[in-house]
Design a protein around this motif. Sequence first.
Motif, short mmCIF file in Angstrom:
data_model
loop_
_atom_site.label_atom_id
_atom_site.label_comp_id
_atom_site.label_asym_id
_atom_site.label_seq_id
_atom_site.Cartn_x
_atom_site.Cartn_y
_atom_site.Cartn_z
N TYR A 1 1.86 -16.67 -14.88
CA TYR A 1 1.60 -15.32 -14.37
C TYR A 1 1.94 -15.24 -12.88
CZ TYR A 1 -0.71 -13.47 -18.54
OH TYR A 1 -0.97 -13.00 -19.79
N GLU A 2 3.02 -15.90 -12.46
CA GLU A 2 3.30 -15.94 -11.03
C GLU A 2 3.61 -14.57 -10.46
OE1 GLU A 2 5.76 -19.18 -8.63
OE2 GLU A 2 6.65 -17.19 -8.67
N MET A 3 4.17 -13.67 -11.27
CA MET A 3 4.47 -12.32 -10.77
C MET A 3 3.20 -11.63 -10.27
SD MET A 3 6.72 -10.19 -10.00
CE MET A 3 8.27 -10.66 -10.76
N ILE A 4 2.09 -11.87 -10.96
CA ILE A 4 0.81 -11.28 -10.53
C ILE A 4 0.43 -11.83 -9.16
CG2 ILE A 4 -1.63 -10.96 -11.15
CD1 ILE A 4 0.22 -9.66 -13.13
N GLU A 5 0.70 -13.13 -8.94
CA GLU A 5 0.39 -13.73 -7.63
C GLU A 5 1.24 -13.10 -6.53
OE1 GLU A 5 0.60 -17.97 -7.77
OE2 GLU A 5 -0.44 -18.08 -9.69
N LYS A 6 2.52 -12.88 -6.82
CA LYS A 6 3.41 -12.33 -5.80
C LYS A 6 3.02 -10.89 -5.46
CE LYS A 6 7.03 -14.00 -8.07
NZ LYS A 6 8.37 -14.48 -8.48
N ILE A 7 2.73 -10.09 -6.49
CA ILE A 7 2.30 -8.71 -6.23
C ILE A 7 0.94 -8.74 -5.54
CG2 ILE A 7 1.67 -6.52 -7.34
CD1 ILE A 7 3.82 -7.11 -9.43
N GLY A 8 0.12 -9.72 -5.91
CA GLY A 8 -1.18 -9.88 -5.25
C GLY A 8 -1.02 -10.13 -3.76
N LEU A 9 -0.04 -10.97 -3.40
CA LEU A 9 0.21 -11.24 -1.97
C LEU A 9 0.50 -9.94 -1.24
CD1 LEU A 9 2.45 -14.45 -1.92
CD2 LEU A 9 0.12 -14.21 -1.07
N TYR A 10 1.36 -9.11 -1.86
CA TYR A 10 1.72 -7.84 -1.25
C TYR A 10 0.49 -6.95 -1.11
CZ TYR A 10 4.05 -3.35 -0.58
OH TYR A 10 4.45 -2.15 -0.07
N TRP A 11 -0.35 -6.91 -2.14
CA TRP A 11 -1.52 -6.04 -2.13
C TRP A 11 -2.51 -6.47 -1.04
CZ3 TRP A 11 -1.99 -1.40 -3.93
CH2 TRP A 11 -3.24 -0.81 -3.92
N HIS A 12 -2.73 -7.78 -0.91
CA HIS A 12 -3.64 -8.27 0.13
C HIS A 12 -3.08 -7.97 1.52
CE1 HIS A 12 -6.14 -10.02 -2.80
NE2 HIS A 12 -5.26 -10.90 -3.20
N PHE A 13 -1.76 -8.02 1.63
CA PHE A 13 -1.13 -7.70 2.91
C PHE A 13 -1.42 -6.25 3.31
CE2 PHE A 13 2.48 -5.88 5.22
CZ PHE A 13 2.41 -6.64 6.37
N VAL A 14 -1.36 -5.35 2.31
CA VAL A 14 -1.65 -3.94 2.57
C VAL A 14 -3.10 -3.79 3.06
CG1 VAL A 14 -1.91 -1.71 1.43
CG2 VAL A 14 0.11 -3.07 1.00
N ASP A 15 -4.01 -4.55 2.46
CA ASP A 15 -5.40 -4.55 2.90
C ASP A 15 -5.51 -5.11 4.32
OD1 ASP A 15 -8.18 -4.37 2.78
OD2 ASP A 15 -8.39 -6.37 1.93
N LEU A 16 -4.74 -6.16 4.58
CA LEU A 16 -4.73 -6.79 5.90
C LEU A 16 -4.27 -5.81 6.98
CD1 LEU A 16 -4.91 -9.52 7.47
CD2 LEU A 16 -2.50 -9.82 6.94
#
Lengths: 145, 247
Positions: free
Chosen positions: B220-235
Amino acid sequence: MSSHEHHTEHGVASPEITFAHEPAPNTKRIWKTFWILLVLTIAELALGLSHYAFHLEGFLLLFVKGAMIILSLCKAVYIVSIFMHLGDEIRNMRLTVLVPLLLFIWFILAFLWDGVAWRNLRNRYDKPATEQQAVPHDQHKPKAD
Amino acid sequence: MSTHVPAGYKWWTGGKSPYNVSYGKLMMWIFLLSDTFTFGALLISYGTIRVSQNYWPDPNHVFNAFPLMGHANLPLAFVSLMTFILIMSSVTMVLAVHEGHKRNRAGVEKWLLWTILGGSLFLSCQAWEWTHMITGSHAVLVDGQIKEIGATITQNPYGPAVPGLMHDGHAVTTPGPVGFGGFFFGITGFHGFHVFSGVCLLVLAFVWTKMGRFDNLGHYEMIEKIGLYWHFVDLVWVFVFLCFYLI
């Protein structure tokens, strides 16, 4: 599809990569980070409202603003290190992402310095235009009639 | 640490991944690093203009409205709610990544849906806030006449008050620094655009998960990559919140 079966054992995209997200078997660390972020945000809000409620000025106002900046940086560290798992990556990876951010130190200092210099110059040489914009409270002492 | 690296291990001698991450994840980090500098440049230019002005509006006065609360003075209440929604969506995102690591498809779907909900709620809040600011009417003294204006990229009603001048029970102000609206709408808009693209990516990830794409891939690495983007938006929101609403 034997190669896929091999991958599924690790749950990662490539067999040569040993790193996997979520090293912890449970979600304890995630929720702990959530509570830390929430407490930091509430502390920031309390400080933000305090300078409204008590009309802080001068050094005290600067102190409160500095505290809010430090709290925000703490939140950033938790988000990047725990939620984005940069803290779990190897050193090569961490440094590649973090070292370029050092540029921001110069970036922020140089530009804010320039902004302040700009204000000082305008206040000295461009008086009518700035007075039309606004008059700072501390420099506008009413003259005794 | 999930990585057990023996002492003296050579990462750069070939035959292995020196960063111990996949190509896709590394490129996501590089992209996020470049995006950090984009947002950094925007926020620093805002800071430069702000410190170059003798007067800047107090966020406690500008952001004091709440939906359905009329003219009640509730400084920072609504933006606190928005911040809470975004932190919460970050938690549900990391829980989706966690379930993905365990290859639990139902768990990933559940937490992705919560994250999509959080992102959509945040965008709705931002839409309300923008509408409120643009359509708001504040009595402002312009060229010797009182005008009722809202905050846009060309006008800023949040200037210093005119001593002793009232209009319909409200203190009349002079126009504030015009840069305020441009920076506020520009930077929160650019962040909102990131949230919107994040929600689109999450919807795509949800559809892919539902179709069993990641089960077929075996990870499920795609979820991790999109997750990185989402956390960045929060950051990024942490710093937008700091620069526009707190300081």
